[in-house]
Structures are given as C-alpha cells and as structure tokens.
Scaffold this motif. Structure first.
Motif, PDB file in Angstrom:
ATOM      1  N   ALA A 252       0.829  -1.209   0.000  1.00 33.39           N
ATOM      2  CA  ALA A 252       0.000   0.000   0.000  1.00 33.39           C
ATOM      3  C   ALA A 252       0.863   1.258   0.000  1.00 33.39           C
ATOM      4  CB  ALA A 252      -0.930  -0.015   1.206  1.00 33.39           C
ATOM      5  N   VAL A 253       1.967   1.257   0.771  1.00 34.31           N
ATOM      6  CA  VAL A 253       2.840   2.429   0.830  1.00 34.31           C
ATOM      7  C   VAL A 253       3.559   2.622  -0.502  1.00 34.31           C
ATOM      8  CG1 VAL A 253       4.882   3.407   1.943  1.00 34.31           C
ATOM      9  CG2 VAL A 253       3.125   2.302   3.328  1.00 34.31           C
ATOM     10  N   LEU A 254       3.994   1.534  -1.140  1.00 31.06           N
ATOM     11  CA  LEU A 254       4.628   1.643  -2.456  1.00 31.06           C
ATOM     12  C   LEU A 254       3.669   2.297  -3.458  1.00 31.06           C
ATOM     13  CD1 LEU A 254       6.465  -1.808  -2.710  1.00 31.06           C
ATOM     14  CD2 LEU A 254       7.549   0.439  -2.822  1.00 31.06           C
ATOM     15  N   LEU A 255       2.399   1.913  -3.411  1.00 30.63           N
ATOM     16  CA  LEU A 255       1.421   2.489  -4.346  1.00 30.63           C
ATOM     17  C   LEU A 255       1.145   3.948  -3.994  1.00 30.63           C
ATOM     18  CD1 LEU A 255      -0.514   2.033  -6.714  1.00 30.63           C
ATOM     19  CD2 LEU A 255      -2.232   1.275  -5.045  1.00 30.63           C
ATOM     20  N   GLY A 259       3.797   5.306  -6.397  1.00 29.77           N
ATOM     21  CA  GLY A 259       3.004   4.946  -7.568  1.00 29.77           C
ATOM     22  C   GLY A 259       3.353   3.593  -8.131  1.00 29.77           C
ATOM     23  N   ILE A 260       3.907   2.701  -7.307  1.00 22.67           N
ATOM     24  CA  ILE A 260       4.322   1.374  -7.763  1.00 22.67           C
ATOM     25  C   ILE A 260       3.269   0.361  -7.328  1.00 22.67           C
ATOM     26  CG2 ILE A 260       6.075  -0.427  -7.589  1.00 22.67           C
ATOM     27  CD1 ILE A 260       8.115   1.760  -6.976  1.00 22.67           C
ATOM     28  N   ALA A 261       2.649  -0.282  -8.290  1.00 22.17           N
ATOM     29  CA  ALA A 261       1.644  -1.305  -8.008  1.00 22.17           C
ATOM     30  C   ALA A 261       2.289  -2.684  -8.066  1.00 22.17           C
ATOM     31  CB  ALA A 261       0.500  -1.218  -9.009  1.00 22.17           C
ATOM     32  N   ILE A 262       1.959  -3.528  -7.121  1.00 23.42           N
ATOM     33  CA  ILE A 262       2.506  -4.881  -7.055  1.00 23.42           C
ATOM     34  C   ILE A 262       1.354  -5.869  -7.234  1.00 23.42           C
ATOM     35  CG2 ILE A 262       3.901  -6.496  -5.710  1.00 23.42           C
ATOM     36  CD1 ILE A 262       5.392  -3.983  -6.356  1.00 23.42           C
ATOM     37  N   PRO A 263       1.058  -6.282  -8.458  1.00 21.42           N
ATOM     38  CA  PRO A 263      -0.066  -7.203  -8.672  1.00 21.42           C
ATOM     39  C   PRO A 263       0.196  -8.596  -8.099  1.00 21.42           C
ATOM     40  CG  PRO A 263       1.138  -6.827 -10.717  1.00 21.42           C
ATOM     41  CD  PRO A 263       1.699  -5.869  -9.719  1.00 21.42           C
ATOM     42  N   TYR A 343      12.285   8.530  -3.669  1.00 25.67           N
ATOM     43  CA  TYR A 343      12.660   7.321  -4.396  1.00 25.67           C
ATOM     44  C   TYR A 343      13.308   7.718  -5.719  1.00 25.67           C
ATOM     45  CZ  TYR A 343       8.437   8.023  -7.238  1.00 25.67           C
ATOM     46  OH  TYR A 343       7.485   8.525  -8.066  1.00 25.67           O
ATOM     47  N   ASP A 344      14.072   6.773  -6.293  1.00 27.23           N
ATOM     48  CA  ASP A 344      14.861   7.027  -7.499  1.00 27.23           C
ATOM     49  C   ASP A 344      14.504   5.969  -8.534  1.00 27.23           C
ATOM     50  OD1 ASP A 344      16.821   7.221  -9.461  1.00 27.23           O
ATOM     51  OD2 ASP A 344      18.458   7.596  -8.065  1.00 27.23           O
ATOM     52  N   ALA A 345      13.800   6.396  -9.576  1.00 24.23           N
ATOM     53  CA  ALA A 345      13.402   5.477 -10.643  1.00 24.23           C
ATOM     54  C   ALA A 345      14.208   5.694 -11.912  1.00 24.23           C
ATOM     55  CB  ALA A 345      11.914   5.643 -10.943  1.00 24.23           C
ATOM     56  N   THR A 346      15.271   6.501 -11.846  1.00 22.18           N
ATOM     57  CA  THR A 346      16.019   6.849 -13.058  1.00 22.18           C
ATOM     58  C   THR A 346      17.445   6.289 -13.068  1.00 22.18           C
ATOM     59  OG1 THR A 346      16.700   8.957 -12.060  1.00 22.18           O
ATOM     60  CG2 THR A 346      14.692   8.960 -13.387  1.00 22.18           C
ATOM     61  N   THR A 347      18.158   6.329 -11.935  1.00 17.98           N
ATOM     62  CA  THR A 347      19.580   5.962 -11.936  1.00 17.98           C
ATOM     63  C   THR A 347      19.802   4.551 -12.461  1.00 17.98           C
ATOM     64  OG1 THR A 347      19.975   7.443 -10.065  1.00 17.98           O
ATOM     65  CG2 THR A 347      21.653   5.766 -10.519  1.00 17.98           C
ATOM     66  N   LEU A 348      18.974   3.611 -12.036  1.00 13.52           N
ATOM     67  CA  LEU A 348      19.121   2.213 -12.454  1.00 13.52           C
ATOM     68  C   LEU A 348      17.951   1.759 -13.322  1.00 13.52           C
ATOM     69  CD1 LEU A 348      20.411   0.737  -9.062  1.00 13.52           C
ATOM     70  CD2 LEU A 348      21.751   1.594 -10.989  1.00 13.52           C
ATOM     71  N   MET A 353      14.973  -1.011 -12.200  1.00 17.42           N
ATOM     72  CA  MET A 353      15.081  -0.963 -10.748  1.00 17.42           C
ATOM     73  C   MET A 353      14.658   0.405 -10.199  1.00 17.42           C
ATOM     74  SD  MET A 353      18.678  -3.048 -10.302  1.00 17.42           S
ATOM     75  CE  MET A 353      18.642  -2.896  -8.517  1.00 17.42           C
ATOM     76  N   VAL A 354      13.992   0.359  -9.077  1.00 20.61           N
ATOM     77  CA  VAL A 354      13.608   1.551  -8.323  1.00 20.61           C
ATOM     78  C   VAL A 354      14.280   1.456  -6.953  1.00 20.61           C
ATOM     79  CG1 VAL A 354      11.736   2.870  -7.292  1.00 20.61           C
ATOM     80  CG2 VAL A 354      11.401   1.751  -9.516  1.00 20.61           C
TER      81      VAL A 354
END
Length: 919
Positions: A252-255, A259-263, A343-348, A353-354
C-alpha cells in the motif's frame, strides 16, 4: 646458482629468473655462457639504484616473464607486512582489510587465481582457499619474492594469474659473517598508539658449513572508523517472504508514495528490483596484531657442485579485533514501510530498478553490537633442498612440510531496540534519524530502550597441512647433429594437502547453562563506555556522533559464566584431502635466426589429482526428527591434465630483446568449496553446500613483449598478454528446501520459509582476459647530469575482459576481484649517505561481491602515497623514517552506482621511525 640480490640496505623491484627456488650451486662451465643459465652471486652495496641495475641485468638474461622484489637482508621491507611490500612489483596489487594489506592480486585478477610457495613448497596459512593471507608473515624474515607470470613445465602448477615464489635467506648468500638488527616505532594517526618492531639476522659460514637465523617481532594497533553495511535489500523481504499486515502495508505504501503497483507479491523478478537499505552502521574497529616469525637455515656446501640445505620457518600471528557497532536494521522481521520520502526510478532504470532513497519504517531493529574477534594462527614450514651437479648433469631435489593451525573465537553482545525510524542515503554512506512517528527514538542516546537479546559465540579450529617432494634431473647436451639442443630436464613431484575444520556456536542468554534470565535486561544496567574511550584515539572521526555501549572486556567478564565453552557441531565438521602426482619433461634450445640469437624453453607437465571430502550428514529419524550419521561420510573426485608450456627469448639487437611465452595452466578449487558440508545463512534464507566434484579453472595463455635496455641500469619494457579462462567456479542455485523454521537470536520463531540451496559449480563456457603491462626503470642522470642520483621505477597494467560475474537479475557484472587498471610509481634519489623514495600505488575499482547473488557491490579505486628515507650515519648505523598512506586516503564502496555508497572507511596514516645496525 640461485639468483639473489644481496647487500646491506636496498630492496628493489626486479625481473628475475623463474627458476627461483632451485639450485644455488654454479652451473657447469660448459653452459655458463648460455642465455638460460643463472647468474653467480650478486653483491649490492646497499644502494637501491645499484640493486635496480643488477635487477635489469638479471631480466636481460632470463627466459620467460617474471618480476621480483628483494630484501637484501632483514628489516628492509618498509611496509606493514609482506603483502604491502609486494605491491611494488609490476602487475601486482593488494586487497586491503581495514587499512592493512592482506591478499595479493596479480594483473588485476582475483587473489584466488594466484599460487604461493615458500622455498619451493606450497604454503599453508589456514585460509582454506588457494589464496594466502600474507598479513600473517613477518616481511623481515623474507629474502626474495618472485612473481612468475609465464610458467615452465618444471614449475608447480597452480596459478592462472601467476605464481608468487618466496625465498628465505641462507648462510652462503653472504660472504662470511653477517649480523644485522633493527628497532622501530610506528605511530597510527587515528589510534594515536606507538607500536614497536624488532628484527635481527645473524649468519656465518665455517668452511663447508653455514648457519643463519633471523627473527622479527612486531605489534600493530590499527584503528578504523567506518560507516558501512549499507547494502541493497530487495523488497521481496517484505512482500514475497511475508504474509498478512506487513506485506499488505508495504504494498500500500509503495502504491501511495511511489506509484508502484505490485499485482503479484510472489513475483521476485519484480520485487527484487525494488530496493531499500538493508542496514546502516557506524562502526569503530580496533585491530591489535602481535606477530613474530623466525627462520633457521643450515647449509653444507663442500664445493660449487654440491649443496645441501635445511630451512625452517616458524611464526605466529595473533590478532584481536574489537568492533563497536551502532546499527539500524531496516529489514527487521517486525517492520515494514511507513512513509517513502524519496525514491529514485532513473539511476538504475536500465535494469528496471527503483531505489527507495529515504524511507521511514514502522519498527526498525536498532542494534548496539559489541563484537570481538580473536584469531590466532601458528605456522611452520620445514624443508630440505639438494643440488648436485657434474660436468654434464645436475640433480635437484626438495622435500618438506608446510602447516598452519588457526583458531577463530568470535563473540557478539547484542542489545536491540525496536522503534520507528527514518533511514536514508547520504553522500558518503547512510544515516538513521528519528522519524515523525512519536514512538521514534534517538538510537544513539537511548540506552534504557536497548534490551539484551543474546551474547552470540562461535569457535572454529582449522588445521591446514601440506607435504611435498620433488626430484628432477637435467642433462646438458652437445650433439653435433643437433647443436641447438642444449639440455633436457625430467622430474616428478608429489603433494598431499589437507584441511580439517571444526566449528561450533552457542548463544548465551542467561547467568548459567540453559538460563534465559538476561533476556530483556536493559543495556543501561551494564557498564557503558563512550565510543571515544572504547577505542584509543578519541572521538569517532567519520561523523559528528557520540554514543556509549558495552566494552568487549566487560562482556567477556560478565556474560561468560563459569564453565562456559562453545561446543563443536558435528554437522559443521569437514575434512578435505588432495593428492597430486605430477611428472614433467622439458628442453632448452639455442640457435640463431639469421643474426638474431634465440633461446627456447619448452615442455609439458602431466598432473593426476585425487580428492576425498568427508563430513557428517543429516539423516531422518523414525519419529520424523533429524540426526547425523555416526561416522563421517566421504565423497571422492579426481581429474588429470597435460599442461604444455613454451618460453622464447630473441636478442634483436644488443639492447633490444623480444620475449614470448605460451602455456596452459590451472587453479584448483578452494578446499572449502570441495568440502562435503552444508552451512546456513539464516538472514539470506539460503543453505550453501560444498561440491567435491568441482574441477579446476583452466587457462590457455600467451604473452609477447619487447624490452629496451637504456644503459646505466635503465629499462623500458612492454608486453601484451592474453588468457582464455574456462570452468570458473561460482555459486549457483541448485535446489530448494521447503518448510524451514527460522529462529530469532532470543529463541522465538521468526517464521517458516523455503530456503534456496546454493553450490559452487564450474560455470560452462570460456572467457577472455587480455592486457598490456608497461615497465620503466629510468635513472635520470644518464640523460641530464645535474639529476644524477634521481630516477623513476614505474609500471602500469591495463586489462580488458569478457569475463563476467553472475547476477540472477541478469545485471552485467565484471568478475569478482578483477580491476581494469593498476599502476605503481616510485621516484627515488640517493647519494653516499641519503636514500629517499616516494611511491604511489593505485588499483582501479573492482566488484567485491554480488549482494544476494543479484547486485554487484563495487570497491572504489584506491591510491596510496608512501614515503621512505634513510640516512647512513656511519658504516654500521642507519636511521630510517617511513610514512604509509601519508595522504590519509579513505576506502570507499558502492552498490551499482556511486550515488548508493556502501562503505566509507578510514584507517589513518602510519609513521615509522627506525634504527638499523650492522655488526
């Protein structure tokens, strides 16, 4: 005769004969002028410059690629141990552990690709691998070290990177009586301690007999301050391995915050690419080392054609390391995500990877850890060597034993406080601070919140034994129908190596056996000491922090109840034995190609290896429980191989020499990898098994080079080398074990999990490594007379490799331990009274480990400046001063990108002052 540089005060980086451990007797006159013949005794008059000149002369007369460092007699290596002395050799770098050189890399390849011998015998150090822990050896008892890069058939196999051949001194190395002594004091800038060192050598000959003894003893007190332990941890820790509220809240915290959903929480290919910080620790280490070593050499030499020598080397290396650790374990079994601040969604992003850079957690496991490691190593080596020659033949034989006994006594007093906190990356590491949650605590100043969890102890005993015997015969030829053939040599060698290991662990949780009355006891009830007083040298130097915790001395006195001992666990026992029988034949040829004289050495070596690995194994009882077999269970393995070799030298002009070499060689798997055992890594949810059926890693290699001799001891050399390596040993997932119960340190159940099973395997396929090595020895005075006495001794190695490490996420990873660039530069000056040197040694970044088999952890490039100077007051008295790491460089590391640092570590400068006397 064996090549040795002898004299009074110099040590030098040289290129020497690869036949370093063989005869000391002179060659027959008929072959004395051959290019492959060794040199007569060289006497150096205490001059670094002169020793370099002689070294260049030796290089010019040898077949093959090989470099050496020579201590002309006791007390001439200026570094803290033998490993640090070897970093001056072309292509050699070292691995440091808290500021102290420990293992040797040749040409940027991993340390376990290097074979080590002393006086021709494979060396035991108790490590269990093929790599040798050089820090156990007192450098003052070593006379010469040769790094052999192109093997011959007569040389013991075992080094893909190269072979390090160490020699101790013998009485007929010196002309008559020799007595040398030195005393030294060394100051460490962080610990602010002054450590003593004493070294002594005495040698004399009486007609046909000679005797030599040498001895060295030293204490080192190294303090290291470190911000480390900041590794990646995959979000599967919270999602895939947990159920219920913790996993639900993490998703829930990731979402919500990223904005990261874990189906699918069980899809580790997704959850292993979402990263948070595993642990952030501020640590102060105090490493106290007591080291002594001695040699005895007895030699009988009635003529130049016969020599019999007995060599003994014994020593001890005892080290106590106190580690005081204030750490925050973000991935605790009680915790989960509370707020993602950044959070960093660009470096890797290339790897999908986030990275969660800044996070608040619900129940971080804050830890105050007082760790004590007591390692004691006793080593010994005994050997005898025979050299006997006639007008047209030579017989050489050696036999001996090398052994090491090591004990490792480890303790960890663990106090834990669970509370919300906030952990984030910083420019040099990481930090844990109070979060916005009102239940959060100041982790450094809340001793009453930390509760006793356990006093963890482990105890390990290792016996490492190696026996060897070799005999070879050389016949010198003068055939009119085949004048190019100068000699043939045949021989055989037998080695027997074994490692036996006992291991046990026990957690103390109360005032007596089986008691748990200490569990939940606040840390504030123990005697607490500020960090600046726990280790000498004052305040923590990495960050503006201060905290107090329990000293290891108090912990040992208080928590080890009467009658306590750490019992051995039969499941952790193993013994590995390895027998090798080798036979070889080779020939030396000399001929002219037009105006160019050519010397060739070629041959082949056959090896036959047998391995037996034994250990106790778990068996199922009729009631459903487990026990162990009543006797050790054994597994056998074997392999054989033919290893060809070829070395060529051609004198293109009077000052330009071409060299070439080609061979096939190997490095055997570590004895610990062959062990028939299973070990558990509870925090990583994995078992690791040994594999007695491992085969060696093989390499096909060739090298070619040019050497331009400048006169007056100058040299410019360049060589290109290429290796094809196959059968690299790596850890691989080979199975799973379901329904494994994992316990916390206090005995409570953490959970029931499926554990992965990893084993070392020989990776399929082959990989290429190539490189260029440059060497320059240039006395400036030959070009510009006002610079007489000044000069440079430099080398540079650059690698290019298709070899890759293994990441289960398919992240491109260089092989562990391989550095692309290494170089050493020494500027020197000397006159009749003064010698001075300034050296810079650099090793490029390399992958130190692969976290969780997924994320490459890189040790950053490291360069160190060392200075040394000596002044001869009289013919028998010399003053020395040395500075090690004078620029106070820090050791750094990161995971995948420098913006995610894992370590920032400082071990300080070391300044030595010494007095040397000759009698």
């Amino acid at each position: 005769m064996k090549n040795r540089i002898l004299g009074t005060t110099a040590f030098a980086v040289v290129a020497a004969t690869p036949f370093v451990a063989l005869a000391q007797t002179a060659e027959p006159a008929a072959v004395a002028s051959q290019a492959t013949a060794t040199l007569d005794e060289i006497v150096v008059t205490g001059s670094y410059r002169r020793s370099l000149e002689e070294a260049v002369d030796i290089k010019r007369k040898t077949v093959g690629f090989s470099d050496s460092i020579v201590a002309t007699d006791v007390a001439n290596f200026p570094e803290q141990n033998l490993a640090e002395a070897l970093q001056r050799i072309p292509g050699v770098t070292i691995e440091r552990n808290r500021g102290l050189g420990q293992r040797v890399n040749v040409r940027g390849l991993p340390s376990d690709f290097t074979f080590v011998s002393i006086n021709g015998l494979a060396t035991a150090s108790g490590s269990g691998g093929r790599d040798v822990e050089f820090d156990i050896f007192a450098s003052e008892i070593i006379q010469q070290v040769t790094v052999q890069k192109s093997p011959r058939a007569a040389d013991e196999e075992g080094g893909i990177a190269g072979s390090v051949n160490i020699s101790t001194a013998r009485p007929f190395d010196y002309a008559g009586r020799r007595v040398v002594g030195s005393v030294e004091g060394a100051y460490n800038s962080i610990s602010e301690e002054i450590d003593p060192k004493i070294a002594f050598l005495a040698s004399d000959t009486w007609g046909d007999f000679g005797a030599l003894v040498s001895f060295s003893t030293a204490r080192r007190t190294n303090r290291t301050d470190s911000e480390s332990g900041i590794n990646f941890r995959p979000m599967s820790r919270f999602l895939a391995t947990s159920t219920g509220a913790r996993g639900t809240q993490a998703a829930a915290v990731l979402l919500r915050d990223a904005g990261i959903a874990i189906p699918n929480r069980s899809d580790t290919n997704v959850t292993n690419r979402i990263i948070f910080q595993d642990k952030v620790g501020d640590r102060a280490y105090l490493n106290t080392q007591d080291q002594w070593g001695g040699t005895v050499s007895l030699q009988y030499r009635p003529s130049s054609n016969f020599s019999l020598a007995f060599d003994a080397m014994i020593g001890s290396y005892d080290t106590t390391e106190d580690e005081y650790d204030a750490a925050a374990y973000s991935a605790s079994s009680r915790s989960t995500l509370e707020t993602i601040h950044e959070y960093d969604a660009t470096t890797l992003a290339d790897y999908g990877m986030v990275v969660l850079r800044d996070v608040s957690y619900t129940a971080t496991q804050h830890e105050m850890l007082s760790k004590e490691r007591i390692n004691e190593t006793d080593y010994q080596q005994f050997g005898t060597e025979l050299n006997w020659s006639g007008d047209s033949w030579k017989l050489h034989a050696i036999a001996g034993y090398s052994g090491a006994e090591k004990t490792l006594d480890y303790a960890n007093l663990k106090h834990v406080a669970y509370a919300p906190s906030r952990t984030r990356w910083t420019a040099e590491g990481g930090e844990t601070i109070q979060s916005a949650n009102p239940a959060s605590i100041d982790m450094y100043n809340s001793p009453s919140r930390y509760l006793f969890e356990a006093y963890e102890t482990t105890y390990e005993e290792i016996n490492d034994d190696k026996y060897a015997a070799q005999i070879d015969f050389t016949h010198y030829l003068d055939f009119s129908f085949f004048p190019a053939l100068k000699s043939v040599q045949v021989g055989a060698r037998y080695t027997d190596k074994s490692k036996e290991r006992q291991y046990g662990s026990l957690n103390i949780q109360g005032s007596g056996a089986g008691k748990v009355d200490y569990v939940g006891r606040p840390m504030s009830q123990s005697e607490l000491t500020p960090i600046g007083d726990l280790v000498p040298g004052g305040d923590y130097s990495i960050r503006d922090l201060n905290w107090s915790q329990v000293s290891n001395d108090y912990a040992r006195r208080t928590f080890r109840y009467d009658g306590f001992f750490t019992p051995f666990n039969v499941g952790d026992y193993y013994e590995v034995t390895e027998e090798v029988l080798a036979a070889y034949a080779m020939a030396d040829l000399e001929f002219d190609l037009g105006p160019v004289p050519v010397a060739v050495n070629g041959g082949a070596r056959y090896i036959d290896t047998s391995i037996t690995s034994s250990g106790y194994h778990q068996i199922q009882t009729p009631t459903g429980g487990t026990t162990y077999t009543p006797e050790p269970v054994s597994s056998d393995g074997s392999y054989d191989k033919v290893l060809p070799s070829l070395n060529i030298t051609a004198d293109l002009t009077d000052s330009l020499i071409f060299r070439a070499a080609a061979s096939e060689t190997l490095i055997r798997p570590a004895l610990t990898d062959l062990a028939y055992k299973r070990t558990a890594s509870w925090n990583s949810f994995r078992f690791t098994d040994g594999n007695p059926n491992l085969k060696p890693t093989y390499a096909k290699q060739w090298e070619a080079g040019l050497e331009q001799y400048l006169g007056d001891g100058g040299l410019l050399a360049v060589s290109y080398f290429w290796k094809e390596i196959e059968g690299v040993v790596r850890q691989a997932l080979t199975g799973t074990v379901p329904n494994v119960t994992k316990y916390n340190a206090n005995g409570s159940i953490d959970g029931v999990y499926t554990f992965d099973v990893y084993q070392p395997i020989n990776e399929p396929g082959s990989y290429e490594v190539s490189g260029v090595e440059l060497v320059a020895v240039v006395p400036f005075g030959q070009f510009f007379s006002p610079l007489e006495g000044f000069g440079i001794n430099a080398n540079y190695t650059v690698l290019d490799s298709s070899l890759t490490g293994s990441s289960t996420l398919d992240i491109p990873t260089p092989p562990i331990g391989l550095a692309d660039n290494t170089y050493n530069v020494t500027l020197f000056y000397e006159n009749d009274k003064l010698q001075a040197r300034a050296s810079y040694n650099y090793k490029d970044e390399y992958v130190e480990a692969i976290g969780y088999e997924m994320y490459p952890i890189t040790r950053e490039g490291y360069g160190q400046v060392d200075l040394s100077a000596s002044y001869r007051v009289t013919d028998s008295l010399q003053l020395n001063v040395e500075g090690i790491n004078v620029t106070d460089e820090a050791t750094k590391g990161y995971t995948m990108d420098p913006s995610f640092p894992t370590m920032y570590e400082k071990s300080g400068r070391r300044i030595n002052f010494g007095l040397r006397m000759e009698f």
